[in-house]
Design a protein around this motif. Structure first.
Motif, PDB file in Angstrom:
ATOM      1  N   GLY A  94       0.778  -1.224   0.000  1.00 57.03           N
ATOM      2  CA  GLY A  94       0.000   0.000   0.000  1.00 57.03           C
ATOM      3  C   GLY A  94       0.809   1.272   0.000  1.00 57.03           C
ATOM      4  N   VAL A  95       2.130   1.159  -0.200  1.00 57.09           N
ATOM      5  CA  VAL A  95       2.996   2.341  -0.194  1.00 57.09           C
ATOM      6  C   VAL A  95       3.000   2.976  -1.580  1.00 57.09           C
ATOM      7  CG1 VAL A  95       5.332   3.199   0.169  1.00 57.09           C
ATOM      8  CG2 VAL A  95       4.457   1.336   1.599  1.00 57.09           C
ATOM      9  N   PRO A  96       2.641   4.269  -1.712  1.00 54.75           N
ATOM     10  CA  PRO A  96       2.691   4.932  -3.023  1.00 54.75           C
ATOM     11  C   PRO A  96       4.115   5.347  -3.371  1.00 54.75           C
ATOM     12  CG  PRO A  96       1.851   6.453  -1.368  1.00 54.75           C
ATOM     13  CD  PRO A  96       2.077   5.147  -0.666  1.00 54.75           C
ATOM     14  N   LEU A  97       4.611   4.856  -4.496  1.00 58.20           N
ATOM     15  CA  LEU A  97       5.969   5.170  -4.942  1.00 58.20           C
ATOM     16  C   LEU A  97       5.888   5.936  -6.258  1.00 58.20           C
ATOM     17  CD1 LEU A  97       9.034   4.741  -4.385  1.00 58.20           C
ATOM     18  CD2 LEU A  97       8.880   2.705  -5.844  1.00 58.20           C
ATOM     19  N   MET A  98       6.411   7.153  -6.265  1.00 56.96           N
ATOM     20  CA  MET A  98       6.339   8.006  -7.453  1.00 56.96           C
ATOM     21  C   MET A  98       7.288   7.558  -8.552  1.00 56.96           C
ATOM     22  SD  MET A  98       6.275  11.674  -5.503  1.00 56.96           S
ATOM     23  CE  MET A  98       6.377  12.625  -7.029  1.00 56.96           C
ATOM     24  N   GLY A  99       8.451   7.014  -8.163  1.00 55.26           N
ATOM     25  CA  GLY A  99       9.425   6.631  -9.166  1.00 55.26           C
ATOM     26  C   GLY A  99      10.677   6.047  -8.541  1.00 55.26           C
ATOM     27  N   TYR A 100      11.599   5.652  -9.406  1.00 51.69           N
ATOM     28  CA  TYR A 100      12.838   4.992  -8.978  1.00 51.69           C
ATOM     29  C   TYR A 100      13.963   5.365  -9.932  1.00 51.69           C
ATOM     30  CZ  TYR A 100      16.183   1.112  -8.417  1.00 51.69           C
ATOM     31  OH  TYR A 100      17.311   0.362  -8.226  1.00 51.69           O
ATOM     32  N   THR A 101      15.074   5.812  -9.380  1.00 58.20           N
ATOM     33  CA  THR A 101      16.278   6.055 -10.186  1.00 58.20           C
ATOM     34  C   THR A 101      17.471   5.423  -9.467  1.00 58.20           C
ATOM     35  OG1 THR A 101      16.585   8.227  -9.113  1.00 58.20           O
ATOM     36  CG2 THR A 101      15.438   8.189 -11.221  1.00 58.20           C
ATOM     37  N   PRO A 102      18.143   4.473 -10.110  1.00 60.88           N
ATOM     38  CA  PRO A 102      19.308   3.834  -9.467  1.00 60.88           C
ATOM     39  C   PRO A 102      20.525   4.750  -9.496  1.00 60.88           C
ATOM     40  CG  PRO A 102      19.038   2.972 -11.672  1.00 60.88           C
ATOM     41  CD  PRO A 102      17.872   3.911 -11.439  1.00 60.88           C
ATOM     42  N   TRP A 103      21.488   4.447  -8.680  1.00 66.54           N
ATOM     43  CA  TRP A 103      22.787   5.130  -8.707  1.00 66.54           C
ATOM     44  C   TRP A 103      23.804   4.119  -9.188  1.00 66.54           C
ATOM     45  CZ3 TRP A 103      23.990  10.152  -7.821  1.00 66.54           C
ATOM     46  CH2 TRP A 103      25.348  10.470  -7.752  1.00 66.54           C
ATOM     47  N   GLY A 104      24.450   4.512 -10.241  1.00 68.34           N
ATOM     48  CA  GLY A 104      24.088   5.575 -11.159  1.00 68.34           C
ATOM     49  C   GLY A 104      24.244   5.020 -12.546  1.00 68.34           C
ATOM     50  N   CYS A 105      24.072   5.869 -13.574  1.00 72.03           N
ATOM     51  CA  CYS A 105      24.143   5.344 -14.946  1.00 72.03           C
ATOM     52  C   CYS A 105      25.560   5.124 -15.427  1.00 72.03           C
ATOM     53  CB  CYS A 105      23.457   6.231 -15.936  1.00 72.03           C
ATOM     54  SG  CYS A 105      22.661   7.587 -15.454  1.00 72.03           S
ATOM     55  N   ILE A 106      26.488   5.900 -14.916  1.00 72.35           N
ATOM     56  CA  ILE A 106      27.865   5.829 -15.418  1.00 72.35           C
ATOM     57  C   ILE A 106      28.843   5.857 -14.243  1.00 72.35           C
ATOM     58  CG2 ILE A 106      28.058   8.348 -15.684  1.00 72.35           C
ATOM     59  CD1 ILE A 106      29.659   7.793 -18.274  1.00 72.35           C
ATOM     60  N   ASP A 107      29.965   5.155 -14.373  1.00 75.22           N
ATOM     61  CA  ASP A 107      30.969   5.146 -13.299  1.00 75.22           C
ATOM     62  C   ASP A 107      31.502   6.555 -13.055  1.00 75.22           C
ATOM     63  OD1 ASP A 107      30.761   2.423 -13.033  1.00 75.22           O
ATOM     64  OD2 ASP A 107      32.534   1.975 -14.240  1.00 75.22           O
ATOM     65  N   LEU A 108      31.691   6.873 -11.803  1.00 74.92           N
ATOM     66  CA  LEU A 108      32.316   8.144 -11.417  1.00 74.92           C
ATOM     67  C   LEU A 108      33.028   7.942 -10.086  1.00 74.92           C
ATOM     68  CD1 LEU A 108      30.048   8.826  -9.179  1.00 74.92           C
ATOM     69  CD2 LEU A 108      28.963  10.124 -10.996  1.00 74.92           C
ATOM     70  N   VAL A 109      33.697   8.968  -9.613  1.00 74.00           N
ATOM     71  CA  VAL A 109      34.417   8.850  -8.344  1.00 74.00           C
ATOM     72  C   VAL A 109      33.407   8.697  -7.212  1.00 74.00           C
ATOM     73  CG1 VAL A 109      35.978  10.007  -6.749  1.00 74.00           C
ATOM     74  CG2 VAL A 109      36.345  10.214  -9.219  1.00 74.00           C
ATOM     75  N   ALA A 110      33.565   7.661  -6.404  1.00 70.94           N
ATOM     76  CA  ALA A 110      32.643   7.416  -5.299  1.00 70.94           C
ATOM     77  C   ALA A 110      32.785   8.511  -4.247  1.00 70.94           C
ATOM     78  CB  ALA A 110      32.914   6.049  -4.679  1.00 70.94           C
ATOM     79  N   ALA A 111      31.677   9.146  -3.920  1.00 62.69           N
ATOM     80  CA  ALA A 111      31.712  10.251  -2.960  1.00 62.69           C
ATOM     81  C   ALA A 111      32.121   9.775  -1.569  1.00 62.69           C
ATOM     82  CB  ALA A 111      30.347  10.939  -2.903  1.00 62.69           C
ATOM     83  N   SER A 112      31.744   8.551  -1.212  1.00 62.99           N
ATOM     84  CA  SER A 112      31.992   8.073   0.151  1.00 62.99           C
ATOM     85  C   SER A 112      33.457   7.730   0.407  1.00 62.99           C
ATOM     86  CB  SER A 112      31.117   6.851   0.451  1.00 62.99           C
ATOM     87  OG  SER A 112      31.372   5.827  -0.489  1.00 62.99           O
ATOM     88  N   THR A 113      34.193   7.312  -0.647  1.00 60.77           N
ATOM     89  CA  THR A 113      35.578   6.880  -0.448  1.00 60.77           C
ATOM     90  C   THR A 113      36.580   7.586  -1.352  1.00 60.77           C
ATOM     91  OG1 THR A 113      35.358   5.074  -2.042  1.00 60.77           O
ATOM     92  CG2 THR A 113      34.801   4.581   0.262  1.00 60.77           C
ATOM     93  N   GLY A 114      36.100   8.338  -2.343  1.00 61.31           N
ATOM     94  CA  GLY A 114      37.008   9.021  -3.253  1.00 61.31           C
ATOM     95  C   GLY A 114      37.703   8.093  -4.222  1.00 61.31           C
ATOM     96  N   GLU A 115      37.120   6.935  -4.489  1.00 59.07           N
ATOM     97  CA  GLU A 115      37.728   5.943  -5.371  1.00 59.07           C
ATOM     98  C   GLU A 115      36.983   5.840  -6.692  1.00 59.07           C
ATOM     99  OE1 GLU A 115      39.114   2.186  -3.012  1.00 59.07           O
ATOM    100  OE2 GLU A 115      37.279   2.946  -2.094  1.00 59.07           O
ATOM    101  N   ARG A 125      39.172   4.439 -16.181  1.00 56.01           N
ATOM    102  CA  ARG A 125      39.913   5.362 -15.309  1.00 56.01           C
ATOM    103  C   ARG A 125      40.194   4.630 -14.009  1.00 56.01           C
ATOM    104  NH1 ARG A 125      41.992  10.042 -17.530  1.00 56.01           N
ATOM    105  NH2 ARG A 125      42.112  11.751 -16.026  1.00 56.01           N
ATOM    106  N   ASP A 126      41.394   4.790 -13.453  1.00 53.94           N
ATOM    107  CA  ASP A 126      41.695   4.123 -12.192  1.00 53.94           C
ATOM    108  C   ASP A 126      41.779   5.144 -11.059  1.00 53.94           C
ATOM    109  OD1 ASP A 126      44.214   5.347 -12.306  1.00 53.94           O
ATOM    110  OD2 ASP A 126      45.234   3.551 -13.036  1.00 53.94           O
ATOM    111  N   ASP A 127      42.121   4.649  -9.872  1.00 50.32           N
ATOM    112  CA  ASP A 127      42.128   5.508  -8.692  1.00 50.32           C
ATOM    113  C   ASP A 127      43.211   6.579  -8.746  1.00 50.32           C
ATOM    114  OD1 ASP A 127      40.009   4.131  -7.619  1.00 50.32           O
ATOM    115  OD2 ASP A 127      41.242   2.793  -6.389  1.00 50.32           O
ATOM    116  N   ARG A 128      44.201   6.391  -9.588  1.00 46.24           N
ATOM    117  CA  ARG A 128      45.282   7.375  -9.718  1.00 46.24           C
ATOM    118  C   ARG A 128      45.056   8.357 -10.872  1.00 46.24           C
ATOM    119  NH1 ARG A 128      49.753   6.231  -6.684  1.00 46.24           N
ATOM    120  NH2 ARG A 128      49.789   4.191  -5.655  1.00 46.24           N
ATOM    121  N   GLY A 129      43.902   8.220 -11.526  1.00 46.21           N
ATOM    122  CA  GLY A 129      43.590   9.132 -12.620  1.00 46.21           C
ATOM    123  C   GLY A 129      44.096   8.683 -13.969  1.00 46.21           C
TER     124      GLY A 129
END
Length: 270
Positions: free
Chosen positions: A206-227, A239-243
């Motif tokens: 019975g929970v109304p859910l407007m929509g869903y978007t996963p994280w994420g569509c393309i690889d990028l630097v992880a905000a939580s670890t900087g990797e 791209r690797d962790d050293r750029g």
């Protein structure tokens, strides 16, 4: 003082909501929450109380934005911390302009105990949490808990009676590029499939859910670890962790799977 600053932010948020509704009554304004319930580590009353306190701490801003007033438990928090807020009557009137929906992220549930300390907790779930012994975890310690998403959705709707919008959900993992260029990230597909199924169960609850978007569509630097090596995307970025790397993009197996999910509006999860 941080609580006084938070009060000003909450008033500003409510004022923006008010203005948006005045501009166009059809406008829908939401707020954002790092979702996921705290489970008590055991049935010991002290653990249950700690889980309650941690959930309230996480939901504090949303309680004000969705309800339009400070929750009763806030007074105890302010008193215990010696906080005296400067609140004007006009502020209280503005806070009554509540959001229309709750947007939230969900990656993992959390676990709390009265005995939590620096030695037995981690910030794998962004906030400090005990490791849940009943759940598997990713390489970065984030527990994999689809049922926790269903629980979180039911909890949020029971608490606020407002539609929900899941705007972040995904699995950070190390992907391997095969010799032929394929990236077979079945683990990511399994994670997303289980969480989409959990969303369906919550909707059936019975929970109304407007929509869903996963994280994420393309690889990028992880905000939580900087990797860069902590990858979430359906599209691999060289791209690797050293750029180092060409930045060339490659579709992962999950790209084709999720394309099918979108085309079927979530019906085809095979």
């Amino acid at each position: 003082m941080k609580y006084q600053a938070a009060h000003h932010e909450l008033v500003a948020s409510a004022l923006v909501t008010k203005i948006a509704h005045e501009i166009n009554p059809e406008n829908q304004v939401g707020c954002m929450l790092a979702g996921g319930n705290f489970y008590p580590y055991s049935c010991k009353p002290e653990d249950v109380k700690m889980a309650l306190d941690k959930d309230r701490e996480n939901l504090f801003f949303i309680d004000v934005q969705a309800r339009g007033y400070y929750p009763s438990y806030a007074q105890r928090t302010f008193r215990d911390k010696g906080v005296e807020l400067e609140i004007h009557d006009e502020d209280l009137e503005i806070l009554k302009n509540t959001v229309d929906f709750i947007s939230f992220s969900y990656y993992a549930s959390r676990c709390a105990s009265a005995d939590m300390n620096k030695g037995n907790t981690s910030e794998a779930n962004v906030v400090k949490s005990l490791r849940n012994p009943h759940l598997e975890a990713s390489d970065w310690g984030w527990v994999i808990d689809p049922m926790g998403l269903r629980i979180a959705m039911n909890t949020l709707y029971d608490r606020y009676q407002k539609p929900l919008f899941l705007v972040e959900n995904g699995l950070g993992a190390k992907d391997t590029v095969e010799a032929n260029g394929d990236i077979n990230d079945d683990y990511r597909i399994d994670y997303l499939r289980a969480h989409i199924e959990a969303m369906g169960d919550a909707i059936e609850d019975g929970v109304p859910l407007m929509g869903y978007t996963p994280w994420g569509c393309i690889d990028l630097v992880a905000a939580s670890t900087g990797e860069m090596s902590k990858r979430y995307g359906f599209i691999y970025v060289d791209r690797d962790d050293r750029g180092n790397g060409t930045l060339e993009r490659s579709r992962k197996k999950s790209f084709y799977w999720y394309k099918k999910v979108i085309a079927s509006n979530g019906e085809d999860l095979t």
